[in-house]
Design an enzyme around this catalytic site. Structure first.
Site: not given
Ligand SMILES: NC(=O)c1ccc[n+]([C@@H]2O[C@H](COP(=O)([O-])OP(=O)(O)OC[C@H]3O[C@@H](n4cnc5c(N)ncnc54)[C@H](O)[C@@H]3O)[C@@H](O)[C@H]2O)c1
Length: 304
Positions: A138, A177
């Site tokens: 990741y 978490v």
């Molecule tokens: N949630 C956290 O704590 C956190 C922390 C650091 C970074 N991030 C980053 O923030 C971003 C959003 O995170 P989130 O928690 O909302 O995740 P999430 O899983 O709720 O949302 C991600 C969305 O991306 C879509 N997706 C993934 N691959 C795809 C593809 N190839 N084509 C089309 N759609 C696709 C999924 O269907 C999903 O709806 C991500 O890039 C994640 O890495 C999140």
């Protein structure tokens, strides 16, 4: 008419909140996700996998000013089980989005990176100068995506979020978490704490993250990497107590073995966020959890 923003991963958790903020601020919203359109989606929706060349259609049919690139597989443990998928959905997808963004004259791309690129912190709080290292596929795909964005020639802001929590986060799999504890305590299930519970994290409300994502479009800052965090540490034990109080939960946690590879402490310095975007995250953990409870009571569980 406001400027047009393409939000990738627009059916996801952070996107849901970012889109609400974009809407309030008068932006025209185009969303792309491979999931079905969520109910009440605010904008034009494309159900496309962004690793596909088909995304060119989005750029041809709309004049896109900005891209907020949120689509990814956000789970560290899943990335270890299936690194190929991470490589596609996190790295290749970013290359695809950058390619068409450049071709169609996008003004700026906002990218959601992660504290995971700091691996095991060598000092705390971790600032943006901290060396980058990788202990999961990741983190590798996020680091590689950061590099590709810098290389692409499009103006960018790369945000490295700490641990984001809030309403709408999926509590399954390797969710944060907060989402896990909240879901389990709401259903009066037992809570498992790995290790001593003294390990600390920097929990930031998705409300603050959404505000920062939108601010990034409205400011002149470009070509910067910025931590998005509270610079406050909360132990897992403290987190348990806060959620327990809010939900009136009365079971004791079950302590179990520490998970190998777990990072002991993670806190991100947010001075650059304040200096460049003039933003200080304001949602206190207890208020953020109360907000999750209120929204859950009114709107039910997951949306999107
Ligand atoms: N949630 C956290 O704590 C956190 C922390 C650091 C970074 N991030 C980053 O923030 C971003 C959003 O995170 P989130 O928690 O909302 O995740 P999430 O899983 O709720 O949302 C991600 C969305 O991306 C879509 N997706 C993934 N691959 C795809 C593809 N190839 N084509 C089309 N759609 C696709 C999924 O269907 C999903 O709806 C991500 O890039 C994640 O890495 C999140």
């Amino acid at each position: 008419m406001g400027e047009t923003v393409l939000v990738t991963g627009c059916a996801g958790f952070i996107a849901l909140h970012t889109i609400m903020q974009l809407n309030k601020d008068g932006f025209q919203i185009i969303g792309v996700d491979r999931k079905q359109k969520p109910a009440n989606f605010l904008g034009k929706y494309y159900q496309i996998d962004i690793t596909s060349p088909e995304i060119v259609r989005i750029f041809k049919e709309n004049s896109i000013d900005y891209v907020i690139h949120l689509a990814a597989l956000p789970s560290v443990s899943e990335s270890i089980k299936n690194p190929q998928a991470d490589c596609m959905d996190n790295y290749y997808a970013t290359v695809n989005i950058c390619y068409f963004s450049k071709l169609y004259g996008v003004k700026k791309i906002i990218f959601s990176s992660t504290a995971a690129v700091y691996a095991k912190p060598r000092y705390l709080p971790v600032d943006e100068e901290h060396p980058i290292d990788f202990i999961s596929p990741y983190a590798i795909t996020k680091g590689a995506s950061e590099n590709f964005i810098k290389y692409s020639g499009i103006d960018y802001i790369i945000f490295r979020y700490s641990n984001v929590y809030g309403y709408g986060q999926d509590s399954n799999g390797e969710a944060g978490v907060v989402a896990k504890f909240f879901d389990q305590m709401s259903h009066n299930k037992n809570i498992k704490i790995y290790g001593t519970g003294e390990q600390t994290r920097d929990f930031i409300s998705v409300v603050d993250v959404a505000a920062v994502n939108v601010l990034a479009l409205k400011c002149n800052v470009k070509n910067e990497i910025i931590n998005v965090s509270t610079n406050r540490k909360t132990s897992i034990k403290e987190l348990y107590w806060v959620i327990k109080q809010v939900l009136n939960y009365n079971k004791e946690p079950i302590y179990t073995f520490a998970r190998p590879g777990d990072i002991e402490h993670s806190i991100l310095d947010n001075t650059k966020l304040l200096n460049l975007l003039n933003y200080t995250p304001f949602v206190l953990l207890k208020d953020g959890i109360l907000d999750m409870k209120d929204k859950n009571d009114i709107l039910g569980g997951l949306v999107g």
